[in-house]
Write a protein that holds these residues in place. Structure first.
Motif, mmCIF file in Angstrom:
data_model
loop_
_atom_site.group_PDB
_atom_site.id
_atom_site.type_symbol
_atom_site.label_atom_id
_atom_site.label_comp_id
_atom_site.label_asym_id
_atom_site.label_seq_id
_atom_site.Cartn_x
_atom_site.Cartn_y
_atom_site.Cartn_z
ATOM 1 N N THR A 35 0.392 -14.393 40.306
ATOM 2 C CA THR A 35 -0.046 -15.569 39.377
ATOM 3 C C THR A 35 -1.020 -16.458 39.876
ATOM 4 O O THR A 35 -2.352 -16.896 38.988
ATOM 5 C CB THR A 35 1.217 -16.549 38.964
ATOM 6 N N ILE A 36 -1.202 -16.793 40.991
ATOM 7 C CA ILE A 36 -2.077 -17.598 41.791
ATOM 8 C C ILE A 36 -3.465 -17.041 41.622
ATOM 9 O O ILE A 36 -4.472 -17.296 41.358
ATOM 10 C CB ILE A 36 -1.778 -18.133 43.216
ATOM 11 N N ALA A 37 -3.259 -15.687 42.052
ATOM 12 C CA ALA A 37 -4.575 -14.612 42.248
ATOM 13 C C ALA A 37 -5.109 -14.844 40.831
ATOM 14 O O ALA A 37 -6.340 -14.741 40.840
ATOM 15 C CB ALA A 37 -4.255 -13.507 42.897
ATOM 16 N N ILE A 38 -4.218 -14.470 39.844
ATOM 17 C CA ILE A 38 -5.019 -14.235 38.386
ATOM 18 C C ILE A 38 -5.600 -15.637 37.726
ATOM 19 O O ILE A 38 -6.803 -15.705 37.392
ATOM 20 C CB ILE A 38 -3.990 -14.045 37.468
ATOM 21 N N LYS A 39 -4.852 -16.734 38.184
ATOM 22 C CA LYS A 39 -5.330 -18.128 37.834
ATOM 23 C C LYS A 39 -6.839 -18.225 38.805
ATOM 24 O O LYS A 39 -7.741 -18.836 38.037
ATOM 25 C CB LYS A 39 -4.623 -19.147 38.264
ATOM 26 N N GLN A 40 -6.914 -18.087 39.859
ATOM 27 C CA GLN A 40 -8.076 -18.203 40.616
ATOM 28 C C GLN A 40 -9.369 -17.335 40.118
ATOM 29 O O GLN A 40 -10.621 -17.573 39.940
ATOM 30 C CB GLN A 40 -7.917 -17.862 41.925
ATOM 31 N N ALA A 41 -8.929 -16.050 39.795
ATOM 32 C CA ALA A 41 -9.880 -15.070 39.198
ATOM 33 C C ALA A 41 -10.516 -15.696 37.968
ATOM 34 O O ALA A 41 -11.490 -15.525 37.657
ATOM 35 C CB ALA A 41 -9.316 -13.460 39.152
ATOM 36 N N ARG A 42 -9.642 -16.337 37.051
ATOM 37 C CA ARG A 42 -9.967 -16.933 35.690
ATOM 38 C C ARG A 42 -10.898 -17.998 35.935
ATOM 39 O O ARG A 42 -11.976 -18.212 35.317
ATOM 40 C CB ARG A 42 -8.824 -17.250 35.052
ATOM 41 N N ILE A 43 -10.655 -18.873 36.875
ATOM 42 C CA ILE A 43 -11.418 -19.767 37.028
ATOM 43 C C ILE A 43 -12.974 -19.615 37.742
ATOM 44 O O ILE A 43 -13.861 -20.271 37.318
ATOM 45 C CB ILE A 43 -10.859 -21.063 38.003
ATOM 46 N N LEU A 44 -12.824 -18.587 38.515
ATOM 47 C CA LEU A 44 -14.342 -18.007 39.045
ATOM 48 C C LEU A 44 -14.860 -17.075 37.982
ATOM 49 O O LEU A 44 -15.849 -16.327 38.601
ATOM 50 C CB LEU A 44 -13.931 -17.441 40.512
ATOM 51 N N SER A 45 -14.358 -17.030 36.940
ATOM 52 C CA SER A 45 -14.861 -16.220 35.695
ATOM 53 C C SER A 45 -14.970 -14.653 36.207
ATOM 54 O O SER A 45 -15.808 -13.795 35.496
ATOM 55 C CB SER A 45 -16.405 -16.648 35.455
ATOM 56 N N LEU A 46 -13.993 -14.090 36.999
ATOM 57 C CA LEU A 46 -13.824 -12.737 37.294
ATOM 58 C C LEU A 46 -12.916 -12.079 36.258
ATOM 59 O O LEU A 46 -13.157 -10.977 35.933
ATOM 60 C CB LEU A 46 -13.336 -12.703 38.606
ATOM 61 N N LEU A 47 -12.033 -12.854 35.693
ATOM 62 C CA LEU A 47 -11.297 -12.656 34.347
ATOM 63 C C LEU A 47 -11.406 -13.650 33.289
ATOM 64 O O LEU A 47 -11.557 -14.649 33.420
ATOM 65 C CB LEU A 47 -9.576 -12.682 35.044
ATOM 66 N N PRO A 48 -11.327 -13.111 32.033
ATOM 67 C CA PRO A 48 -11.197 -14.163 31.126
ATOM 68 C C PRO A 48 -10.036 -14.370 30.577
ATOM 69 O O PRO A 48 -8.948 -14.150 31.346
ATOM 70 C CB PRO A 48 -11.412 -12.902 29.597
ATOM 71 N N PHE A 49 -9.818 -15.833 29.999
ATOM 72 C CA PHE A 49 -8.762 -16.527 29.915
ATOM 73 C C PHE A 49 -7.970 -15.748 28.645
ATOM 74 O O PHE A 49 -6.867 -15.808 28.794
ATOM 75 C CB PHE A 49 -8.978 -17.782 29.483
ATOM 76 N N LEU A 50 -8.745 -15.240 27.532
ATOM 77 C CA LEU A 50 -8.256 -14.626 26.563
ATOM 78 C C LEU A 50 -9.030 -13.563 26.331
ATOM 79 O O LEU A 50 -10.153 -13.315 26.546
ATOM 80 C CB LEU A 50 -8.287 -15.550 25.529
ATOM 81 N N LYS A 51 -8.527 -12.325 25.847
ATOM 82 C CA LYS A 51 -9.066 -11.205 25.462
ATOM 83 C C LYS A 51 -9.019 -10.860 24.086
ATOM 84 O O LYS A 51 -9.279 -9.596 23.516
ATOM 85 C CB LYS A 51 -8.437 -10.144 26.135
#
Length: 101
Positions: free
Chosen positions: A63-79
């Motif tokens: 969960t922490i890794a996913i949230k960090q990736a979202r903040i750094l724009s590596l993952l989208p918040f919504l698809k």
């Protein structure tokens, strides 16, 4: 019938233990996108611990890794693509009244 006199019934269904989704050598990190993407649904939501078959500690780290990736724009918040599409806007200014002073 007493419990002690019941015959022992074995289940006919064979049980195969599932392999854990995270192996010992895998690092849970925001940069490990191949690992993180397995724990996100099609809509971009984080899957629950029961679905992931993870331990509590592993789920927290994911969960922490996913949230960090979202903040750094590596993952989208919504698809969800429909949310970003603009609908035909109706003309709302037709009934608009101006205030006269």
């Amino acid at each position: 019938m007493d419990k002690s006199k019941r015959p022992f019934l074995k289940s006919k269904r064979s049980f195969r233990r599932r392999l854990p989704p995270i192996q010992r050598g895998d690092r849970i990190d925001y940069r490990n996108m191949s690992l993180i993407s397995r724990f996100i649904s099609e809509q971009g939501k984080i899957l629950s611990r029961r679905v992931n078959r993870l331990t509590l500690k592993q789920q927290r780290l994911i969960t922490i890794a996913i949230k960090q990736a979202r903040i750094l724009s590596l993952l989208p918040f919504l698809k969800n693509k429909k949310q970003f599409e603009r609908k035909e806007s109706t003309d709302r200014t037709t009934g608009f009244r101006t205030r006269n002073n």
